[in-house]
Design an enzyme around this catalytic site. Structure first.
Site, mmCIF file in Angstrom:
data_model
loop_
_atom_site.group_PDB
_atom_site.id
_atom_site.type_symbol
_atom_site.label_atom_id
_atom_site.label_comp_id
_atom_site.label_asym_id
_atom_site.label_seq_id
_atom_site.Cartn_x
_atom_site.Cartn_y
_atom_site.Cartn_z
ATOM 1 N N GLU A 261 -10.543 -16.992 -8.892
ATOM 2 C CA GLU A 261 -11.197 -15.805 -9.009
ATOM 3 C C GLU A 261 -10.342 -14.310 -8.476
ATOM 4 O O GLU A 261 -10.676 -14.191 -7.341
ATOM 5 C CB GLU A 261 -12.331 -15.993 -8.099
ATOM 6 N N GLY A 263 -9.355 -10.696 -8.164
ATOM 7 C CA GLY A 263 -9.582 -9.411 -8.295
ATOM 8 C C GLY A 263 -8.869 -8.265 -8.564
ATOM 9 O O GLY A 263 -8.551 -7.866 -9.485
ATOM 10 N N ARG A 264 -7.752 -7.971 -7.332
ATOM 11 C CA ARG A 264 -6.846 -7.015 -7.348
ATOM 12 C C ARG A 264 -5.834 -6.973 -8.492
ATOM 13 O O ARG A 264 -5.739 -6.023 -9.383
ATOM 14 C CB ARG A 264 -6.083 -7.238 -6.168
ATOM 15 N N CYS A 334 -8.652 15.889 8.575
ATOM 16 C CA CYS A 334 -8.055 16.294 9.979
ATOM 17 C C CYS A 334 -7.767 15.134 10.815
ATOM 18 O O CYS A 334 -8.157 14.950 11.993
ATOM 19 C CB CYS A 334 -9.177 17.080 10.750
ATOM 20 N N TYR A 363 -9.699 -1.941 -4.720
ATOM 21 C CA TYR A 363 -10.091 -1.764 -3.456
ATOM 22 C C TYR A 363 -9.308 -0.278 -3.220
ATOM 23 O O TYR A 363 -8.649 -0.050 -2.341
ATOM 24 C CB TYR A 363 -9.099 -2.955 -2.420
HETATM 25 C C1 LIG Z 1 -11.572 -11.097 -2.076
HETATM 26 C C2 LIG Z 1 -11.749 -12.528 -2.628
HETATM 27 C C3 LIG Z 1 -11.362 -12.745 -3.923
HETATM 28 C C4 LIG Z 1 -10.572 -11.698 -4.610
HETATM 29 O O1 LIG Z 1 -9.148 -11.605 -3.905
HETATM 30 P P1 LIG Z 1 -7.936 -10.782 -4.900
HETATM 31 O O2 LIG Z 1 -6.819 -10.465 -3.715
HETATM 32 O O3 LIG Z 1 -8.730 -9.601 -5.109
HETATM 33 O O4 LIG Z 1 -7.453 -11.470 -6.022
HETATM 34 C C5 LIG Z 1 -11.460 -13.898 -4.337
HETATM 35 N N1 LIG Z 1 -12.163 -14.884 -3.707
HETATM 36 C C6 LIG Z 1 -12.773 -14.678 -2.465
HETATM 37 C C7 LIG Z 1 -13.516 -15.772 -1.824
HETATM 38 C C8 LIG Z 1 -12.499 -13.486 -1.943
HETATM 39 O O5 LIG Z 1 -13.019 -13.220 -0.713
#
Ligand SMILES: *Cc1c(COP(=O)(O)O)cnc(C)c1O
Length: 387
Positions: A261, A263-264, A334, A363
């Site tokens: 899974e 994301g980044r 500021c 993010y």
């Molecule tokens: C944040 C998160 C991800 C994604 O992490 P990345 O660093 O964005 O790849 C996957 N699984 C869980 C449980 C997360 O908390």
């Protein structure tokens, strides 16, 4: 490296007085996601659930959907949002501290796998499922100790269960007629390169198989988490998906399903935060360029404590400029913390120039404290030749 499409869009937005803005290159996002999909098209390689919390923007989700197997959501809010944007997507729901209401919505909105983070949560879910006459498919989230040296962030703390706490789940599962245990979930660290990620995946598999064996789970599933490395200091060095895909596929057993899974590493490259220089000045020997907007709109460099990579596009202005000096790029807040990048060597930067920060697709906007100082919100623009 900036593409022509991005610099043309940035110039257009500057000319129409529309900065700061996020520019998302959906074409680039599609080709990146498609390359990841190709790298994981090896038998046994994990299927991908995109972690929506990295960037849940609807056009991003829609552009990614054809290239991923599903979406991972981490809250009831993400769940409602993703389900409305992608009515048919396969979903997994994780995260600590799920409320009863969130668990019920997960069942109502056809979440395929719920990642359970504690024995108490498992017990509540079992009761809620039982009450509503449902059977629910569950992965247990384990938090394995071990050396996470080299990781940007080790997920120690309240995430999932340590092996001792996991044991308390066995009697709950044995007594429940409404929970179907499907496998083990583990998201242990972020910022791992392919080699370390393979090592960690093999550790999760070894531990998870032994645990599931005792439960007699047929066709076990293993969610190996996200956290694939992204190098803000070197944007062209991307995670080695082909090596990861090939090596992890070799670890998979014939009746096992692997899932990740990320994301980044999926969405970060597709986003740009584009803004413009308002002022250039020197203070106690240090040069500063003050940019429109700030880290209340693009918080990534503050949270990661890094210099955000950027490109300066010259734009006619009659204000001050500086040449051949290191320049610190700040925003309009500021606070001395409002810094995008420190002491960046600059050939030239001057008032009116456009500054395009790359790697702003994950993010970024969604983790930022938008209302601090009440500046106007940035615009959102999408490069999309498929639209
Ligand atoms: C944040 C998160 C991800 C994604 O992490 P990345 O660093 O964005 O790849 C996957 N699984 C869980 C449980 C997360 O908390």
């Amino acid at each position: 490296m900036i593409t022509n499409a991005i610099s043309e869009e940035a110039t257009r937005l500057a000319a129409s007085g529309s900065l700061p803005a996020y520019v998302y290159d959906l074409d680039a996002l599609r080709s990146h996601a498609s390359a990841i999909q190709a790298a994981l098209a090896v038998p046994g390689a994990p299927e991908v659930f995109y972690a929506a919390k990295a960037n849940p923007d609807a056009p991003i989700l829609r552009a990614l959907a054809p290239y991923v197997a599903g979406i991972e959501v981490a809250s009831g809010g993400e769940l409602e949002h993703v389900r409305s944007v992608l009515p048919d997507a396969r979903l997994a729901f994780g995260g600590p501290g799920k409320t009863d209401q969130e668990l019920v919505r997960a069942m109502e909105l056809r979440v395929e796998r719920i990642h359970v983070e504690s024995p108490y949560e498992l017990k509540r879910l079992s009761e809620l499922a039982h009450t509503s006459g449902r059977t629910v498919d569950v992965m247990l989230r384990v938090n394995l100790a071990g050396d996470r040296a080299g990781a940007a962030l080790a997920m120690s703390g309240p995430f999932g269960m340590d092996p001792d706490l996991m044991e308390l789940c066995r009697p709950i599962l044995a007594a429940s007629s409404s929970i179907r245990l499907r496998g083990i979930h583990a998201h242990l660290a972020s910022g791992l390169d392919a080699k370390d990620m393979v090592k960690q995946s093999s550790e999760i598999l070894r531990w998870g198989r032994a645990w599931l064996d005792k439960m007699g789970v047929a066709h076990p599933e293993f969610n190996l988490g996200g956290g694939m490395a992204v190098d803000y200091g070197n944007p062209s060095s991307v995670f080695d998906w082909p090596t990861y895909g090939r090596s992890v596929a070799e670890l998979a057993g014939p009746d096992e399903t692997l899932r990740i899974e990320p994301g980044r590493a999926m969405s970060v490259y597709a986003g740009w935060y584009v803004t413009q220089v308002l002022d250039v000045k020197r203070a106690y020997g240090e040069w500063f360029a003050v940019l429109r907007g700030g880290t209340m709109q693009f918080r990534t460099p503050v949270t990661k404590q890094h210099n955000q990579p950027c490109v300066v596009l010259p734009h006619a202005g009659d204000g001050p400029e500086v040449t051949d000096e290191p320049v610190t790029l700040v925003g309009q807040l500021c606070t001395p913390k409002d810094v995008f990048a420190r002491q960046v060597p600059m050939e030239r930067i001057g008032v009116g120039d456009v500054v395009a920060f790359s790697m702003a697709g994950a993010y970024a906007w969604n983790i930022s404290h938008h209302d601090f100082l009440m500046h106007p919100k940035p615009g959102f623009h999408y490069l999309d030749t498929k639209a």
